[in-house]
Design a protein around this motif. Structure first.
Motif, PDB file in Angstrom:
ATOM      1  N   ASN A 132      -0.554 -44.637   3.851  1.00 26.04           N
ATOM      2  CA  ASN A 132       0.149 -43.574   4.556  1.00 26.04           C
ATOM      3  C   ASN A 132      -0.683 -42.331   4.832  1.00 26.04           C
ATOM      4  OD1 ASN A 132      -0.027 -42.199   2.109  1.00 26.04           O
ATOM      5  ND2 ASN A 132       2.148 -42.342   1.647  1.00 26.04           N
ATOM      6  N   VAL A 158      -0.356 -43.957  16.901  1.00 27.90           N
ATOM      7  CA  VAL A 158      -0.376 -42.587  16.386  1.00 27.90           C
ATOM      8  C   VAL A 158      -1.608 -41.866  16.912  1.00 27.90           C
ATOM      9  CG1 VAL A 158      -0.514 -41.152  14.304  1.00 27.90           C
ATOM     10  CG2 VAL A 158       0.967 -43.176  14.323  1.00 27.90           C
ATOM     11  N   LEU A 190       6.783 -41.172  13.630  1.00 27.15           N
ATOM     12  CA  LEU A 190       5.543 -41.872  13.275  1.00 27.15           C
ATOM     13  C   LEU A 190       5.763 -43.143  12.465  1.00 27.15           C
ATOM     14  CD1 LEU A 190       3.201 -38.884  12.384  1.00 27.15           C
ATOM     15  CD2 LEU A 190       3.470 -40.054  14.569  1.00 27.15           C
ATOM     16  N   ARG A 191       6.834 -43.212  11.697  1.00 32.90           N
ATOM     17  CA  ARG A 191       7.048 -44.346  10.783  1.00 32.90           C
ATOM     18  C   ARG A 191       6.843 -45.709  11.451  1.00 32.90           C
ATOM     19  NH1 ARG A 191      11.737 -43.224   8.005  1.00 32.90           N
ATOM     20  NH2 ARG A 191      10.558 -42.592   6.179  1.00 32.90           N
ATOM     21  N   LYS A 242      -0.885 -41.196   8.489  1.00 33.23           N
ATOM     22  CA  LYS A 242       0.405 -40.756   9.021  1.00 33.23           C
ATOM     23  C   LYS A 242       0.871 -39.457   8.379  1.00 33.23           C
ATOM     24  CE  LYS A 242       2.324 -45.083  10.752  1.00 33.23           C
ATOM     25  NZ  LYS A 242       3.426 -46.057  10.610  1.00 33.23           N
TER      26      LYS A 242
END
Length: 170
Positions: free
Chosen positions: A26, A129, A121-122, A29
């Motif tokens: 992650n 992204v 964004l998930r 992100k």
């Protein structure tokens, strides 16, 4: 760009976003969510959520203080000794919070923008992204250089009013 210490607000934003993304790998992100939330909050409310400075790096805008802190934790041999023990970064480039974010420091507008960035964004891939983050403010900055608040504000629908407001504060 001068090295400045990470603000408590930025630490809490890292915890908040990392805790809610809930996925391995992650780190990218989380950093991009900070950018998108700050940009949204600037456009809607006239200020960033964090006191970040953004740098135009290879994979898009980077919140420099958060990046420096997260990279230090990731690259540290004694990870828990860094970042006041609030998070670590695993070998999979996953930010793992040790504690929950302190919700009392966030306004409703900040949470709205953070949640919007996280939800946007998930579902996206790294490439998606990256493409989304290579916006006009990013393209107007020199590679590996600071992105100005004015260039981020210039992407707002109300750019003239927002830039005038920002300039009047100085």
């Amino acid at each position: 760009m001068a090295e400045l210490s990470i603000s408590e607000k930025t630490k809490q934003v890292i915890l908040y976003v990392a805790g809610r993304l809930g996925e391995k790998g992650n780190l990218y992100k989380v950093l991009k969510a900070i950018y998108f939330a700050d940009k949204e909050h600037l456009h809607e409310f006239g200020r960033f959520i964090t006191s970040e400075q953004y740098k135009a790096m290879q994979h898009g805008p980077v919140p420099w203080h958060a990046y420096t802190e997260v990279s230090g934790v990731r690259d540290s041999r004694v990870k828990q000794a860094r970042a006041s023990g609030i998070f670590t970064v695993t070998d999979e480039n996953t930010i793992v919070p040790f504690v929950e974010a302190d919700m009392s420091i966030f306004s409703k507008s900040e949470l709205l923008c953070l949640d919007k960035a996280i939800e946007t964004l998930r579902p996206l891939s790294f490439g998606q992204v990256k493409t989304m983050s290579h916006d006009a403010a990013y393209r107007n900055a020199s590679f590996d250089d600071a992105m100005s608040v004015e260039s981020i504000a210039a992407m707002s629908q109300d750019r003239d009013v927002l830039i005038s407001y920002l300039n009047s504060r100085h």
